[in-house]
Design a protein around this motif. Structure first.
Motif, PDB file in Angstrom:
ATOM      1  N   ILE A 103       0.813  -1.221   0.000  1.00  0.00           N
ATOM      2  CA  ILE A 103       0.000   0.000   0.000  1.00  0.00           C
ATOM      3  C   ILE A 103       0.846   1.272   0.000  1.00  0.00           C
ATOM      4  O   ILE A 103       0.396   2.328  -0.425  1.00  0.00           O
ATOM      5  N   TYR A 104       2.122   1.208   0.448  1.00  0.00           N
ATOM      6  CA  TYR A 104       2.957   2.418   0.481  1.00  0.00           C
ATOM      7  C   TYR A 104       3.827   2.538  -0.767  1.00  0.00           C
ATOM      8  O   TYR A 104       4.619   3.479  -0.890  1.00  0.00           O
ATOM      9  N   CYS A 105       3.676   1.619  -1.706  1.00  0.00           N
ATOM     10  CA  CYS A 105       4.533   1.619  -2.894  1.00  0.00           C
ATOM     11  C   CYS A 105       3.729   1.437  -4.189  1.00  0.00           C
ATOM     12  O   CYS A 105       3.813   2.257  -5.083  1.00  0.00           O
ATOM     13  N   PRO A 129       0.017   0.910  -4.598  1.00  0.00           N
ATOM     14  CA  PRO A 129      -1.382   0.702  -4.186  1.00  0.00           C
ATOM     15  C   PRO A 129      -2.237   0.166  -5.344  1.00  0.00           C
ATOM     16  O   PRO A 129      -2.140   0.661  -6.473  1.00  0.00           O
ATOM     17  N   THR A 150       1.367   8.286  -5.330  1.00  0.00           N
ATOM     18  CA  THR A 150       0.177   7.420  -5.306  1.00  0.00           C
ATOM     19  C   THR A 150      -0.108   6.792  -3.935  1.00  0.00           C
ATOM     20  O   THR A 150      -1.134   6.152  -3.771  1.00  0.00           O
ATOM     21  N   ASN A 151       0.799   6.953  -2.958  1.00  0.00           N
ATOM     22  CA  ASN A 151       0.585   6.222  -1.690  1.00  0.00           C
ATOM     23  C   ASN A 151      -0.140   7.045  -0.621  1.00  0.00           C
ATOM     24  O   ASN A 151      -0.131   6.657   0.558  1.00  0.00           O
ATOM     25  N   TRP A 167       0.442   9.666   1.001  1.00  0.00           N
ATOM     26  CA  TRP A 167       1.302   9.952   2.163  1.00  0.00           C
ATOM     27  C   TRP A 167       0.780  11.165   2.947  1.00  0.00           C
ATOM     28  O   TRP A 167       0.334  12.150   2.358  1.00  0.00           O
ATOM     29  N   GLU A 206       7.569   7.112  -9.297  1.00  0.00           N
ATOM     30  CA  GLU A 206       7.113   6.076  -8.386  1.00  0.00           C
ATOM     31  C   GLU A 206       8.283   5.181  -7.968  1.00  0.00           C
ATOM     32  O   GLU A 206       9.169   4.871  -8.789  1.00  0.00           O
TER      33      GLU A 206
END
Ligand code: SF4
Length: 345
Positions: free
Chosen positions: A33-35, A37, A208-209, A211, A339
């Motif tokens: 999910i942190y890289c 998603p 995209t994560n 943050w 990314e």
């Protein structure tokens, strides 16, 4: 001519170039999910066509030219690098490059059978870093988002150990609201094993994560959480530019590390360049644009021409994103950061 001795290229902040991170694919079998998603990298996402990927020989040639500018350490990344075929062939070519003294790989260990670990070792791989963000099934699967069993990753770690990788690191990204309850179980699991567990602050890599700072558990907090249950003390870095802050268990149970890109930046002696799987050079993990080498290479450029371009890219480098995080005005014109799955961590 021994490439390794040619240039000692430094950037505008007098940082030399010692590490090259090579992404060999933008594909991965996880959707952390942190890289990557799933909502972005799910069905219909267009991965790089195979023909656009640098060939293994092209990667080796570019790495040799980077060695001419001072690169000594090469890290193979992805996406998930083990998805790329013939990795052993690449490692053999990298191993034979003058000046390259250390070849490592970061993997999610999902495909790390004993046989593969042995063949990677035999090809010349020196070290393996394994990503593992939780030790309990539910949390691990919530983060990798593909229902991949944690036991298979732990088996991969054992296989790497059995194959002779005795300086292993396990990296865990901690995100508040997702896996802070895994901090102590992870520490307890790797305590006394000789494997160095490193906690990574949740970073705003790419765009995209989703943050946000609220979800960052700082290294200071991580140290406090661990120290309360398992007393630790800080250690000196092994070398300048080392990414992780080193600590050890006071009772001799081994080392634990913290990668503090958000709360304690380490741009000052950052010597890392990144080569994407399509042949672009990024001079920072948080860069928005990379400079293409593949075009020139496939157009028949000489080593001299490519090496000159590499030298120019690095010598014009000014990156220190983590140091300036939050101070750089973000406008509608600000290009999106690359990314992580395109350039590796
Ligand atoms: S933010 Fe960029 S310059 Fe700073 S340490 Fe990370 S990669 Fe290096």
């Amino acid at each position: 001519m021994n490439e390794a001795a040619k240039y000692q290229t430094t950037d505008t902040l007098d940082r030399s170039i010692r590490d090259l991170r090579v992404s060999v694919t933008d594909r991965c079998n996880f959707r952390c999910i942190y890289c990557m998603p799933r909502e972005i990298f799910g069905t219909g996402y267009k991965f790089v066509p195979r023909n656009d990927l640098l060939k293994l020989e092209e990667i080796a040639r570019i790495t040799r030219l980077f060695a001419g500018h001072g690169v000594r350490k090469v890290r193979i990344t992805g996406g998930e690098p083990m998805i790329r075929r013939n990795l052993e062939r690449l490692i053999e070519m990298l191993r034979d490059i003058d000046g390259v003294t250390d070849i490592s790989m970061t993997t999610n260990a999902s495909m790390l059978t004993l046989k593969r670990a042995q063949s990677l070792r035999a090809a010349g791989l020196n070290r393996i870093n394994i990503s593992l963000d939780a030790i309990d099934e539910q949390t691990f699967q919530r983060i990798n988002d593909v229902d991949f069993p944690v036991a298979k990753v732990l088996e991969g770690i054992d296989n790497a150990h059995a194959a002779g990788f005795d300086t292993m690191k396990v990296n865990a990204v901690i995100r508040r609201g997702y896996n802070e309850h895994s901090i102590l179980p992870l520490a307890q699991h790797f305590y006394g094993t000789g494997i160095v567990l490193r906690f990574i602050e949740f970073m705003d890599v790419g765009t995209t994560n989703k943050w946000n700072l609220e979800e960052v558990i700082s290294a200071a907090e991580l140290v406090e959480i661990i120290d309360k249950e398992m007393p630790i003390e800080s250690l000196q870095p092994n070398y300048s530019g080392e990414v992780a802050k080193r600590w050890r268990y006071s009772d001799g149970g081994g080392e634990v590390g913290f990668i503090t890109s958000v709360t304690q930046s380490f741009c000052g002696d950052c010597s890392r360049a990144r080569l994407s799987a399509v042949g672009k050079v990024y001079t920072c993990l948080f860069a928005a644009t990379g400079q293409d080498l593949r075009g020139m290479l496939r157009a028949g450029a000489s080593d001299e021409e490519l090496s000159r371009l590499i030298g120019r890219i690095w010598s014009q480098r000014e990156d220190r994103y983590s140091e300036l995080r939050g101070q750089i005005p973000v406008t509608t014109e600000t290009p999106p950061r690359v990314e992580m799955s395109h350039i590796g961590g």
